[in-house]
Design a protein around this motif. Structure first.
Motif, PDB file in Angstrom:
ATOM      1  N   UNK A  25      11.336 -11.441 -31.628  1.00 55.35           N
ATOM      2  CA  UNK A  25       9.912 -12.468 -31.771  1.00 55.35           C
ATOM      3  C   UNK A  25       9.179 -12.117 -30.919  1.00 55.35           C
ATOM      4  N   UNK A  26       9.794 -11.522 -30.128  1.00 58.04           N
ATOM      5  CA  UNK A  26       7.997 -11.519 -28.640  1.00 58.04           C
ATOM      6  C   UNK A  26       7.946  -9.841 -28.895  1.00 58.04           C
ATOM      7  N   UNK A  27       6.629  -9.906 -28.556  1.00 55.94           N
ATOM      8  CA  UNK A  27       6.066  -8.308 -28.531  1.00 55.94           C
ATOM      9  C   UNK A  27       6.077  -8.028 -26.658  1.00 55.94           C
ATOM     10  N   UNK A  28       6.262  -6.946 -26.752  1.00 56.63           N
ATOM     11  CA  UNK A  28       6.107  -7.069 -24.872  1.00 56.63           C
ATOM     12  C   UNK A  28       5.381  -5.589 -24.205  1.00 56.63           C
ATOM     13  N   UNK A  29       4.204  -5.968 -23.933  1.00 55.66           N
ATOM     14  CA  UNK A  29       3.267  -4.784 -23.515  1.00 55.66           C
ATOM     15  C   UNK A  29       2.894  -4.725 -22.420  1.00 55.66           C
ATOM     16  N   UNK A  30       2.902  -3.803 -21.865  1.00 58.79           N
ATOM     17  CA  UNK A  30       2.048  -3.491 -20.774  1.00 58.79           C
ATOM     18  C   UNK A  30       0.609  -3.436 -20.659  1.00 58.79           C
ATOM     19  N   UNK A  31      -0.020  -3.980 -19.644  1.00 55.18           N
ATOM     20  CA  UNK A  31      -1.582  -4.181 -19.813  1.00 55.18           C
ATOM     21  C   UNK A  31      -1.905  -2.901 -18.449  1.00 55.18           C
ATOM     22  N   UNK A  32      -1.148  -1.101 -19.204  1.00 56.35           N
ATOM     23  CA  UNK A  32      -2.367  -0.439 -18.837  1.00 56.35           C
ATOM     24  C   UNK A  32      -3.615  -0.452 -18.112  1.00 56.35           C
ATOM     25  N   UNK A  33      -4.325  -0.953 -19.028  1.00 55.80           N
ATOM     26  CA  UNK A  33      -6.431  -1.349 -18.504  1.00 55.80           C
ATOM     27  C   UNK A  33      -6.860  -2.592 -19.356  1.00 55.80           C
ATOM     28  N   UNK A  34      -7.010  -4.110 -19.142  1.00 56.76           N
ATOM     29  CA  UNK A  34      -7.618  -5.300 -18.922  1.00 56.76           C
ATOM     30  C   UNK A  34      -9.062  -5.418 -18.410  1.00 56.76           C
ATOM     31  N   UNK A  35      -9.672  -5.265 -19.353  1.00 53.84           N
ATOM     32  CA  UNK A  35     -10.722  -5.654 -19.195  1.00 53.84           C
ATOM     33  C   UNK A  35     -11.348  -4.931 -18.097  1.00 53.84           C
ATOM     34  N   UNK A  36     -11.550  -3.678 -18.851  1.00 56.23           N
ATOM     35  CA  UNK A  36     -12.562  -2.619 -17.428  1.00 56.23           C
ATOM     36  C   UNK A  36     -14.074  -2.549 -18.129  1.00 56.23           C
ATOM     37  N   UNK A  37     -14.778  -2.513 -17.657  1.00 58.47           N
ATOM     38  CA  UNK A  37     -16.180  -2.471 -18.060  1.00 58.47           C
ATOM     39  C   UNK A  37     -17.474  -1.839 -16.895  1.00 58.47           C
ATOM     40  N   UNK A  38     -17.692  -0.765 -17.851  1.00 59.97           N
ATOM     41  CA  UNK A  38     -18.125  -0.188 -16.894  1.00 59.97           C
ATOM     42  C   UNK A  38     -20.328   0.618 -17.482  1.00 59.97           C
ATOM     43  N   UNK A  39     -20.767   1.031 -16.429  1.00 55.84           N
ATOM     44  CA  UNK A  39     -21.898   1.428 -17.601  1.00 55.84           C
ATOM     45  C   UNK A  39     -22.326   3.030 -16.789  1.00 55.84           C
ATOM     46  N   UNK A  40     -22.774   4.651 -17.608  1.00 55.77           N
ATOM     47  CA  UNK A  40     -22.868   4.784 -16.483  1.00 55.77           C
ATOM     48  C   UNK A  40     -24.411   5.811 -17.545  1.00 55.77           C
ATOM     49  N   UNK A  41     -25.471   5.625 -16.668  1.00 56.10           N
ATOM     50  CA  UNK A  41     -26.424   6.415 -16.588  1.00 56.10           C
ATOM     51  C   UNK A  41     -26.589   7.887 -16.481  1.00 56.10           C
ATOM     52  N   UNK A  42     -27.713   8.333 -17.342  1.00 53.31           N
ATOM     53  CA  UNK A  42     -28.229  10.023 -16.997  1.00 53.31           C
ATOM     54  C   UNK A  42     -28.024  10.612 -15.925  1.00 53.31           C
ATOM     55  N   UNK A  43     -27.580  11.650 -15.783  1.00 50.72           N
ATOM     56  CA  UNK A  43     -27.547  12.161 -14.513  1.00 50.72           C
ATOM     57  C   UNK A  43     -26.629  11.361 -13.433  1.00 50.72           C
ATOM     58  N   UNK A  44     -25.950  10.191 -13.785  1.00 49.43           N
ATOM     59  CA  UNK A  44     -24.729   9.867 -12.972  1.00 49.43           C
ATOM     60  C   UNK A  44     -23.350  10.160 -12.722  1.00 49.43           C
ATOM     61  N   UNK A  45     -22.864   9.847 -11.641  1.00 51.83           N
ATOM     62  CA  UNK A  45     -21.537   9.937 -11.902  1.00 51.83           C
ATOM     63  C   UNK A  45     -20.697   9.182 -11.448  1.00 51.83           C
ATOM     64  N   UNK A  46     -19.253   8.954 -12.466  1.00 55.84           N
ATOM     65  CA  UNK A  46     -18.555   7.893 -12.216  1.00 55.84           C
ATOM     66  C   UNK A  46     -17.342   8.339 -11.790  1.00 55.84           C
ATOM     67  N   UNK A  47     -16.972   7.666 -10.585  1.00 53.82           N
ATOM     68  CA  UNK A  47     -15.932   7.886 -10.399  1.00 53.82           C
ATOM     69  C   UNK A  47     -14.534   7.203 -10.146  1.00 53.82           C
ATOM     70  N   UNK A  48     -13.085   6.614 -10.338  1.00 53.55           N
ATOM     71  CA  UNK A  48     -12.631   5.890 -10.623  1.00 53.55           C
ATOM     72  C   UNK A  48     -11.286   5.900  -9.428  1.00 53.55           C
TER      73      UNK A  48
END
Ligand SMILES: Nc1ncnc2c1ncn2[C@@H]1O[C@H](COP(=O)(O)OP(=O)(O)O)[C@@H](O)[C@H]1O
Ligand SMILES: [Mg+2]
Length: 76
Positions: A25-48
């Motif tokens: 009765x317990x669901x196990x999860x992997x939190x692969x991404x947890x609360x990621x926020x970003x914005x990309x403007x025109x002409x910008x490149x984002x590196x992760x």
């Protein structure tokens, strides 16, 4: 030209994958991404950048909707 501030804006993206091994009765999860926020403007490149397994690939795939996110608040 759009007058939106960002071409892509992501707020609090989460991607949890269900995995085997949870207790009864317990669901196990992997939190692969947890609360990621970003914005990309025109002409910008984002590196992760980050160590292996920190969620870079999953962030990109979720943005492309190859996966449905567990949770998100985004504006395109
Ligand atoms: N389909 C999946 N099912 C379960 N866990 C996953 C899946 N894809 C990735 N993960 C896990 O999510 C975490 C982030 O993985 P990933 O996004 O590939 O990181 P990176 O690209 O930064 O190396 C890792 O712990 C990985 O094992
Ligand atoms: Mg990767």
């Amino acid at each position: 030209m759009m007058d939106n501030k960002y071409l892509v804006e992501v707020q609090n993206l989460q991607q949890y994958f269900p995995v085997a091994g949870g207790k009864l009765f317990e669901k196990k999860v992997v939190k692969a991404v947890d609360n990621v926020s970003f914005g990309i403007k025109r002409g910008e490149t984002l590196g992760l950048v980050g160590e292996s397994g920190c969620g870079k690939t999953t962030t990109g795939r979720t943005l492309l909707r190859l996966y449905e996110p567990t949770s998100r608040k985004d504006l395109f």
